[in-house]
Motif scaffolding. Sequence first.
Motif, PDB file in Angstrom:
ATOM      1  N   TYR A  35     -10.959 -15.642 -39.269  1.00  0.00           N
ATOM      2  CA  TYR A  35     -10.997 -15.070 -40.612  1.00  0.00           C
ATOM      3  C   TYR A  35     -11.893 -13.851 -40.563  1.00  0.00           C
ATOM      4  O   TYR A  35     -13.050 -13.955 -40.162  1.00  0.00           O
ATOM      5  N   ARG A  36     -11.360 -12.706 -40.993  1.00  0.00           N
ATOM      6  CA  ARG A  36     -12.145 -11.475 -40.941  1.00  0.00           C
ATOM      7  C   ARG A  36     -11.840 -10.589 -42.132  1.00  0.00           C
ATOM      8  O   ARG A  36     -10.778 -10.670 -42.746  1.00  0.00           O
ATOM      9  N   SER A  37     -12.782  -9.722 -42.408  1.00  0.00           N
ATOM     10  CA  SER A  37     -12.676  -8.789 -43.518  1.00  0.00           C
ATOM     11  C   SER A  37     -11.691  -7.671 -43.180  1.00  0.00           C
ATOM     12  O   SER A  37     -11.625  -7.227 -42.024  1.00  0.00           O
ATOM     13  N   PRO A  38     -10.962  -7.174 -44.159  1.00  0.00           N
ATOM     14  CA  PRO A  38     -10.041  -6.059 -43.901  1.00  0.00           C
ATOM     15  C   PRO A  38     -10.767  -4.754 -43.567  1.00  0.00           C
ATOM     16  O   PRO A  38     -10.164  -3.843 -43.018  1.00  0.00           O
ATOM     17  N   THR A  39     -12.058  -4.675 -43.841  1.00  0.00           N
ATOM     18  CA  THR A  39     -12.795  -3.429 -43.613  1.00  0.00           C
ATOM     19  C   THR A  39     -13.574  -3.412 -42.302  1.00  0.00           C
ATOM     20  O   THR A  39     -14.242  -2.432 -41.993  1.00  0.00           O
ATOM     21  N   CYS A  40     -13.485  -4.479 -41.510  1.00  0.00           N
ATOM     22  CA  CYS A  40     -14.295  -4.568 -40.290  1.00  0.00           C
ATOM     23  C   CYS A  40     -13.491  -4.139 -39.061  1.00  0.00           C
ATOM     24  O   CYS A  40     -12.464  -4.734 -38.752  1.00  0.00           O
ATOM     25  N   GLY A  41     -13.983  -3.129 -38.354  1.00  0.00           N
ATOM     26  CA  GLY A  41     -13.308  -2.640 -37.160  1.00  0.00           C
ATOM     27  C   GLY A  41     -13.677  -3.388 -35.887  1.00  0.00           C
ATOM     28  O   GLY A  41     -12.864  -3.556 -34.989  1.00  0.00           O
ATOM     29  N   CYS A  42     -14.903  -3.895 -35.808  1.00  0.00           N
ATOM     30  CA  CYS A  42     -15.350  -4.555 -34.575  1.00  0.00           C
ATOM     31  C   CYS A  42     -14.669  -5.920 -34.389  1.00  0.00           C
ATOM     32  O   CYS A  42     -14.528  -6.395 -33.268  1.00  0.00           O
ATOM     33  N   PHE A  55      -6.938 -17.007 -25.222  1.00  0.00           N
ATOM     34  CA  PHE A  55      -6.919 -17.609 -26.545  1.00  0.00           C
ATOM     35  C   PHE A  55      -5.684 -17.109 -27.293  1.00  0.00           C
ATOM     36  O   PHE A  55      -5.343 -15.931 -27.210  1.00  0.00           O
ATOM     37  N   ASN A  56      -5.035 -18.014 -28.004  1.00  0.00           N
ATOM     38  CA  ASN A  56      -3.912 -17.693 -28.867  1.00  0.00           C
ATOM     39  C   ASN A  56      -4.485 -17.502 -30.267  1.00  0.00           C
ATOM     40  O   ASN A  56      -4.811 -18.474 -30.938  1.00  0.00           O
ATOM     41  N   VAL A  57      -4.634 -16.250 -30.680  1.00  0.00           N
ATOM     42  CA  VAL A  57      -5.367 -15.901 -31.897  1.00  0.00           C
ATOM     43  C   VAL A  57      -4.442 -15.830 -33.102  1.00  0.00           C
ATOM     44  O   VAL A  57      -3.443 -15.112 -33.089  1.00  0.00           O
ATOM     45  N   LYS A  58      -4.810 -16.573 -34.144  1.00  0.00           N
ATOM     46  CA  LYS A  58      -4.178 -16.410 -35.449  1.00  0.00           C
ATOM     47  C   LYS A  58      -5.177 -15.621 -36.282  1.00  0.00           C
ATOM     48  O   LYS A  58      -6.273 -16.105 -36.586  1.00  0.00           O
ATOM     49  N   ASP A  59      -4.822 -14.408 -36.634  1.00  0.00           N
ATOM     50  CA  ASP A  59      -5.697 -13.458 -37.302  1.00  0.00           C
ATOM     51  C   ASP A  59      -5.425 -13.487 -38.805  1.00  0.00           C
ATOM     52  O   ASP A  59      -4.334 -13.125 -39.249  1.00  0.00           O
ATOM     53  N   ILE A  60      -6.419 -13.923 -39.581  1.00  0.00           N
ATOM     54  CA  ILE A  60      -6.271 -13.965 -41.032  1.00  0.00           C
ATOM     55  C   ILE A  60      -7.247 -12.964 -41.648  1.00  0.00           C
ATOM     56  O   ILE A  60      -8.463 -13.153 -41.598  1.00  0.00           O
ATOM     57  N   VAL A  61      -6.694 -11.897 -42.196  1.00  0.00           N
ATOM     58  CA  VAL A  61      -7.494 -10.867 -42.847  1.00  0.00           C
ATOM     59  C   VAL A  61      -7.643 -11.272 -44.310  1.00  0.00           C
ATOM     60  O   VAL A  61      -6.654 -11.504 -45.002  1.00  0.00           O
ATOM     61  N   THR A  62      -8.891 -11.393 -44.750  1.00  0.00           N
ATOM     62  CA  THR A  62      -9.160 -11.871 -46.104  1.00  0.00           C
ATOM     63  C   THR A  62     -10.444 -11.269 -46.643  1.00  0.00           C
ATOM     64  O   THR A  62     -11.367 -10.988 -45.878  1.00  0.00           O
ATOM     65  N   SER A  63     -10.499 -11.094 -47.944  1.00  0.00           N
ATOM     66  CA  SER A  63     -11.745 -10.647 -48.570  1.00  0.00           C
ATOM     67  C   SER A  63     -12.611 -11.852 -48.944  1.00  0.00           C
ATOM     68  O   SER A  63     -13.667 -11.696 -49.548  1.00  0.00           O
ATOM     69  N   GLU A  64     -12.188 -13.044 -48.556  1.00  0.00           N
ATOM     70  CA  GLU A  64     -12.897 -14.285 -48.881  1.00  0.00           C
ATOM     71  C   GLU A  64     -13.585 -14.910 -47.659  1.00  0.00           C
ATOM     72  O   GLU A  64     -13.663 -16.129 -47.541  1.00  0.00           O
ATOM     73  N   VAL A  65     -14.090 -14.093 -46.753  1.00  0.00           N
ATOM     74  CA  VAL A  65     -14.730 -14.611 -45.535  1.00  0.00           C
ATOM     75  C   VAL A  65     -15.941 -15.478 -45.878  1.00  0.00           C
ATOM     76  O   VAL A  65     -16.160 -16.527 -45.272  1.00  0.00           O
ATOM     77  N   GLN A  66     -16.719 -15.083 -46.880  1.00  0.00           N
ATOM     78  CA  GLN A  66     -17.897 -15.880 -47.253  1.00  0.00           C
ATOM     79  C   GLN A  66     -17.489 -17.271 -47.732  1.00  0.00           C
ATOM     80  O   GLN A  66     -18.162 -18.258 -47.441  1.00  0.00           O
ATOM     81  N   THR A  67     -16.369 -17.366 -48.422  1.00  0.00           N
ATOM     82  CA  THR A  67     -15.863 -18.663 -48.866  1.00  0.00           C
ATOM     83  C   THR A  67     -15.548 -19.557 -47.665  1.00  0.00           C
ATOM     84  O   THR A  67     -15.849 -20.757 -47.683  1.00  0.00           O
ATOM     85  N   ILE A  68     -14.984 -18.980 -46.624  1.00  0.00           N
ATOM     86  CA  ILE A  68     -14.678 -19.720 -45.383  1.00  0.00           C
ATOM     87  C   ILE A  68     -15.976 -20.194 -44.744  1.00  0.00           C
ATOM     88  O   ILE A  68     -16.094 -21.351 -44.323  1.00  0.00           O
ATOM     89  N   LYS A  69     -16.975 -19.309 -44.665  1.00  0.00           N
ATOM     90  CA  LYS A  69     -18.275 -19.668 -44.089  1.00  0.00           C
ATOM     91  C   LYS A  69     -18.889 -20.848 -44.852  1.00  0.00           C
ATOM     92  O   LYS A  69     -19.366 -21.812 -44.247  1.00  0.00           O
ATOM     93  N   ASP A  70     -18.871 -20.753 -46.175  1.00  0.00           N
ATOM     94  CA  ASP A  70     -19.443 -21.817 -47.014  1.00  0.00           C
ATOM     95  C   ASP A  70     -18.690 -23.136 -46.809  1.00  0.00           C
ATOM     96  O   ASP A  70     -19.313 -24.189 -46.668  1.00  0.00           O
ATOM     97  N   LYS A  71     -17.386 -23.059 -46.793  1.00  0.00           N
ATOM     98  CA  LYS A  71     -16.554 -24.259 -46.655  1.00  0.00           C
ATOM     99  C   LYS A  71     -16.813 -24.989 -45.334  1.00  0.00           C
ATOM    100  O   LYS A  71     -16.791 -26.209 -45.275  1.00  0.00           O
ATOM    101  N   HIS A  72     -17.092 -24.230 -44.277  1.00  0.00           N
ATOM    102  CA  HIS A  72     -17.243 -24.821 -42.949  1.00  0.00           C
ATOM    103  C   HIS A  72     -18.697 -24.943 -42.492  1.00  0.00           C
ATOM    104  O   HIS A  72     -18.965 -25.231 -41.323  1.00  0.00           O
ATOM    105  N   GLY A  73     -19.640 -24.742 -43.398  1.00  0.00           N
ATOM    106  CA  GLY A  73     -21.032 -25.031 -43.105  1.00  0.00           C
ATOM    107  C   GLY A  73     -21.766 -24.031 -42.244  1.00  0.00           C
ATOM    108  O   GLY A  73     -22.662 -24.407 -41.483  1.00  0.00           O
ATOM    109  N   VAL A  74     -21.434 -22.752 -42.362  1.00  0.00           N
ATOM    110  CA  VAL A  74     -22.149 -21.724 -41.603  1.00  0.00           C
ATOM    111  C   VAL A  74     -23.421 -21.360 -42.375  1.00  0.00           C
ATOM    112  O   VAL A  74     -23.346 -20.829 -43.484  1.00  0.00           O
TER     113      VAL A  74
END
Length: 154
Positions: A35-42, A55-74
């Motif tokens: 899960y990554r932000s649409p504005t991040c190049g790195c 690695f077989n990467v599934k790339d999900i571009v989202t403006s809700e990265v913080q929600t993912i972090k919170d949901k998974h305990g980062v």
Amino acid sequence: MKLLNIFLAIGLLSVNAGVKAENVESAKPVDIVVYRSPTCGCCGKWLEHLKQNNFNVKDIVTSEVQTIKDKHGVPNEMASCHTALVNGYVIEGHVPANDINTLLKTKPKVVGIAVPGMPAGTPGMEMGGRKDPYQVVSFDSEKHYQVFNSYENK
């Protein structure tokens, strides 16, 4: 004597074939969801690093990265620019592929591993010859942190 050499050669070929078959099995790509932000190049560069390391990467571009972090305990202290999920673990930030593989092999009782911040020289954060020292840190649900690997980059 020639017959013995033939049997030895056949035996060695059989053993080598078994080793190659085992290596092919272990070379099966590992699925990872990023899960990554649409504005991040790195982040895209880190995804390439993962792909180059089987690695077989599934790339999900989202403006809700913080929600993912919170949901998974980062924890905030471990946060970086992207969050990935692989085999029940959270990978936060520019973690090298070899450390992810070590995590998957050793299966420690942690939520995941992280490279907090965005240190120069980590996969995806290459900046010419600049390489900051950094640590890959494991974290659990009770915010216990432990150094998983250390890169001094001297």
